[in-house]
Design an enzyme around this catalytic site. Structure first.
Site, PDB file in Angstrom:
ATOM      1  N   ASP A  27       0.730  -1.207   0.030  1.00 44.12           N
ATOM      2  CA  ASP A  27       0.147  -0.170  -0.459  1.00 44.12           C
ATOM      3  C   ASP A  27       0.873   1.012   0.556  1.00 44.12           C
ATOM      4  O   ASP A  27       1.715   1.830   0.808  1.00 44.12           O
ATOM      5  CB  ASP A  27      -0.891  -0.110   1.213  1.00 44.12           C
ATOM      6  CG  ASP A  27      -2.292   1.488   1.868  1.00 44.12           C
ATOM      7  OD1 ASP A  27      -1.885   1.553   0.127  1.00 44.12           O
ATOM      8  OD2 ASP A  27      -2.804   0.895   2.460  1.00 44.12           O
ATOM      9  N   GLY A  28       0.894   2.161   0.034  1.00 40.52           N
ATOM     10  CA  GLY A  28       1.046   3.146   0.035  1.00 40.52           C
ATOM     11  C   GLY A  28       2.062   3.829  -1.968  1.00 40.52           C
ATOM     12  O   GLY A  28       2.115   4.874  -1.816  1.00 40.52           O
ATOM     13  N   ASN A  29       1.672   3.049  -2.945  1.00 42.11           N
ATOM     14  CA  ASN A  29       2.242   3.668  -4.087  1.00 42.11           C
ATOM     15  C   ASN A  29       1.431   4.932  -4.282  1.00 42.11           C
ATOM     16  O   ASN A  29       2.209   6.379  -5.387  1.00 42.11           O
ATOM     17  CB  ASN A  29       1.654   2.812  -5.764  1.00 42.11           C
ATOM     18  CG  ASN A  29       2.095   1.555  -4.583  1.00 42.11           C
ATOM     19  OD1 ASN A  29       3.519   1.498  -4.408  1.00 42.11           O
ATOM     20  ND2 ASN A  29       1.933   1.164  -5.356  1.00 42.11           N
ATOM     21  N   ARG A  40      -0.289   9.138 -10.639  1.00 44.23           N
ATOM     22  CA  ARG A  40      -0.120   8.062  -9.562  1.00 44.23           C
ATOM     23  C   ARG A  40       0.334   6.202  -9.842  1.00 44.23           C
ATOM     24  O   ARG A  40       1.116   5.452  -9.663  1.00 44.23           O
ATOM     25  CB  ARG A  40      -1.696   7.705  -9.084  1.00 44.23           C
ATOM     26  CG  ARG A  40      -2.089   7.966  -8.280  1.00 44.23           C
ATOM     27  CD  ARG A  40      -3.833   8.086  -7.873  1.00 44.23           C
ATOM     28  NE  ARG A  40      -3.740   6.568  -7.553  1.00 44.23           N
ATOM     29  CZ  ARG A  40      -4.033   6.279  -6.706  1.00 44.23           C
ATOM     30  NH1 ARG A  40      -3.714   7.338  -5.454  1.00 44.23           N
ATOM     31  NH2 ARG A  40      -4.139   4.787  -5.685  1.00 44.23           N
ATOM     32  N   HIS A  44       2.922   3.257  -8.991  1.00 44.48           N
ATOM     33  CA  HIS A  44       2.893   1.793  -9.451  1.00 44.48           C
ATOM     34  C   HIS A  44       4.113   1.333  -9.737  1.00 44.48           C
ATOM     35  O   HIS A  44       4.970   0.505  -9.927  1.00 44.48           O
ATOM     36  CB  HIS A  44       1.826   0.938  -9.769  1.00 44.48           C
ATOM     37  CG  HIS A  44       0.005   1.922  -9.408  1.00 44.48           C
ATOM     38  ND1 HIS A  44       0.102   1.365  -7.961  1.00 44.48           N
ATOM     39  CD2 HIS A  44      -0.852   2.384  -9.601  1.00 44.48           C
ATOM     40  CE1 HIS A  44      -1.366   1.710  -7.811  1.00 44.48           C
ATOM     41  NE2 HIS A  44      -1.800   2.410  -8.539  1.00 44.48           N
ATOM     42  N   SER A  72      -7.405  -6.159  -6.169  1.00 43.76           N
ATOM     43  CA  SER A  72      -8.318  -6.286  -5.541  1.00 43.76           C
ATOM     44  C   SER A  72      -9.383  -6.456  -6.490  1.00 43.76           C
ATOM     45  O   SER A  72      -9.937  -5.467  -7.711  1.00 43.76           O
ATOM     46  CB  SER A  72      -9.061  -5.433  -3.948  1.00 43.76           C
ATOM     47  OG  SER A  72      -9.062  -4.086  -4.494  1.00 43.76           O
ATOM     48  N   TRP A  76     -10.779  -2.769  -9.442  1.00 44.65           N
ATOM     49  CA  TRP A  76     -11.206  -2.333 -10.631  1.00 44.65           C
ATOM     50  C   TRP A  76     -12.547  -1.218 -11.044  1.00 44.65           C
ATOM     51  O   TRP A  76     -12.868  -0.728 -11.941  1.00 44.65           O
ATOM     52  CB  TRP A  76     -12.606  -3.534 -11.225  1.00 44.65           C
ATOM     53  CG  TRP A  76     -11.696  -4.914 -11.395  1.00 44.65           C
ATOM     54  CD1 TRP A  76     -12.035  -6.023 -10.609  1.00 44.65           C
ATOM     55  CD2 TRP A  76     -11.039  -5.404 -12.892  1.00 44.65           C
ATOM     56  NE1 TRP A  76     -11.129  -7.173 -11.549  1.00 44.65           N
ATOM     57  CE2 TRP A  76     -10.243  -6.523 -12.046  1.00 44.65           C
ATOM     58  CE3 TRP A  76     -10.770  -4.748 -13.990  1.00 44.65           C
ATOM     59  CZ2 TRP A  76      -9.640  -7.660 -13.534  1.00 44.65           C
ATOM     60  CZ3 TRP A  76      -9.839  -5.069 -14.458  1.00 44.65           C
ATOM     61  CH2 TRP A  76      -9.563  -6.628 -14.566  1.00 44.65           C
ATOM     62  N   ARG A  78     -11.449   1.604  -9.878  1.00 40.32           N
ATOM     63  CA  ARG A  78     -10.822   2.760 -10.209  1.00 40.32           C
ATOM     64  C   ARG A  78     -10.668   3.477 -11.266  1.00 40.32           C
ATOM     65  O   ARG A  78     -11.129   2.889 -12.117  1.00 40.32           O
ATOM     66  CB  ARG A  78      -8.660   2.507  -9.488  1.00 40.32           C
ATOM     67  CG  ARG A  78      -8.807   2.326  -7.909  1.00 40.32           C
ATOM     68  CD  ARG A  78      -7.577   1.721  -8.245  1.00 40.32           C
ATOM     69  NE  ARG A  78      -7.099   1.495  -6.154  1.00 40.32           N
ATOM     70  CZ  ARG A  78      -6.006   2.122  -5.817  1.00 40.32           C
ATOM     71  NH1 ARG A  78      -5.379   2.440  -6.251  1.00 40.32           N
ATOM     72  NH2 ARG A  78      -6.158   1.735  -5.026  1.00 40.32           N
ATOM     73  N   LEU A 138      10.606 -20.951  -4.181  1.00 43.84           N
ATOM     74  CA  LEU A 138       9.924 -19.947  -3.482  1.00 43.84           C
ATOM     75  C   LEU A 138       8.284 -19.562  -4.111  1.00 43.84           C
ATOM     76  O   LEU A 138       9.016 -20.048  -5.552  1.00 43.84           O
ATOM     77  CB  LEU A 138      10.697 -18.424  -3.486  1.00 43.84           C
ATOM     78  CG  LEU A 138       9.623 -17.544  -3.457  1.00 43.84           C
ATOM     79  CD1 LEU A 138       9.276 -17.136  -1.572  1.00 43.84           C
ATOM     80  CD2 LEU A 138      10.440 -15.694  -3.874  1.00 43.84           C
ATOM     81  N   SER A 203      -8.692  -4.824   4.724  1.00 43.88           N
ATOM     82  CA  SER A 203      -8.835  -4.894   3.423  1.00 43.88           C
ATOM     83  C   SER A 203      -9.446  -6.012   1.944  1.00 43.88           C
ATOM     84  O   SER A 203      -9.014  -6.021   1.512  1.00 43.88           O
ATOM     85  CB  SER A 203      -7.566  -4.206   2.632  1.00 43.88           C
ATOM     86  OG  SER A 203      -7.575  -2.994   3.108  1.00 43.88           O
TER      87      SER A 203
END
Ligand code: FPP
Length: 249
Positions: A27-29, A40, A44, A72, A76, A78, A138, A203
């Site tokens: 979070d916070g981009n 913005r 990202h 999330s 969609w 946004r 991983l 969230s």
């Protein structure tokens, strides 16, 4: 690597102390971009660099599963320009990183309502999952078009279908039956959840799987989050007394 960095890694890797599964709400981009008076999507794009840093640091630390909440179901909604920038970034990430992730032994898994992706992104997602399916260093779980309530609802629907078809009885509906029908079936629950940018919310992320997960809220905005911040979160995790509802030993 400097002696100090080596020492940090040694502390992170203290025997028995590394979380097997780390989940992150990135979070916070947007705020990172706004602080610099940038659009913005640039936030990202810089967030993508943090993804790379955190994947590398997770391998170094010996984390087995890294789960990242990348997009999330609510995202969609946004503005169309931001959604399309995020989708292009996803495709670019796969194109530029797939071979390196494969060489590092990373198994890339996408989880969520992937049917909502456009054909190009869907093809890229399916391609990298197939390319890396055999890897075991991983597991990188990337949650796209994901919402935990929808995931649980889907699991309940699958169970209802099995009961209606006579494949199972109501008495057989237990926690394992639900967990086995989530996107994360077969994956251990997260030991540590990190959320960046100081927000203290879940969230709609992994609501079932986070039942006993330790939470670490970092004030750092996601594009500034890297190796050092991940290792700090793991050191914080070391100090936790995990009781799973029982009393300490
Ligand atoms: C939250 O910041 C971040 C997202 C909605 C997107 C996360 C995407 C990336 C880190 C880059 C792409 C990653 C991959 C794996 C390709 P926000 O926009 O909600 O920030 P704000 O709360 O400051 O507005």
């Amino acid at each position: 690597m400097s002696a100090a960095a080596d020492d940090l890694l040694a502390r992170v890797k203290a025997p028995g102390a590394v979380p097997r599964h780390v989940a992150i709400i990135m979070d916070g981009n947007g705020r990172w971009a706004r602080e610099r008076m940038l659009p913005r999507p640039i936030g990202h794009r810089n967030g993508m660099k943090s993804v790379r840093a955190v994947v590398e640091a997770s391998i170094e630390a010996g984390v087995e599963v890294l789960s990242l909440f990348a997009f999330s179901q609510e995202n969609w909604q946004r503005p169309a320009g931001e959604v399309s920038a995020l989708m292009s970034l996803l495709e670019e990430y796969i194109q530029t990183e797939a071979n390196e992730l494969d060489e590092k032994g990373v198994r890339v898994v996408f989880l969520g309502d992937l049917d909502r992706l456009a054909e190009r992104q869907r093809a890229a997602v399916d391609g990298v999952m197939a390319q890396t399916a055999h890897n075991g260093t991983l597991v990188l779980n990337l949650f796209i078009s994901y919402g935990a309530r929808a995931e649980i609802t889907r699991a309940v629907r699958l169970i209802a279908e099995d009961v209606a078809a006579g494949r199972m009885t109501p008495a057989q509906v237990d926690e394992a039956a639900i967990a086995g029908r989530l996107f994360t079936a077969g994956c251990p629950d997260p030991d540590l959840l990190i959320r960046t940018s100081g927000e203290m919310r879940i969230s709609n992320f992994l609501l079932w799987q986070l039942a006993y997960t330790e939470l670490h809220i970092s004030p750092v905005l996601w594009p500034d989050f890297g190796r050092r911040e991940l290792f700090d979160a793991i050191l914080d995790f070391h100090s936790r007394d995990r009781r799973f509802g029982r009393v300490s030993a």
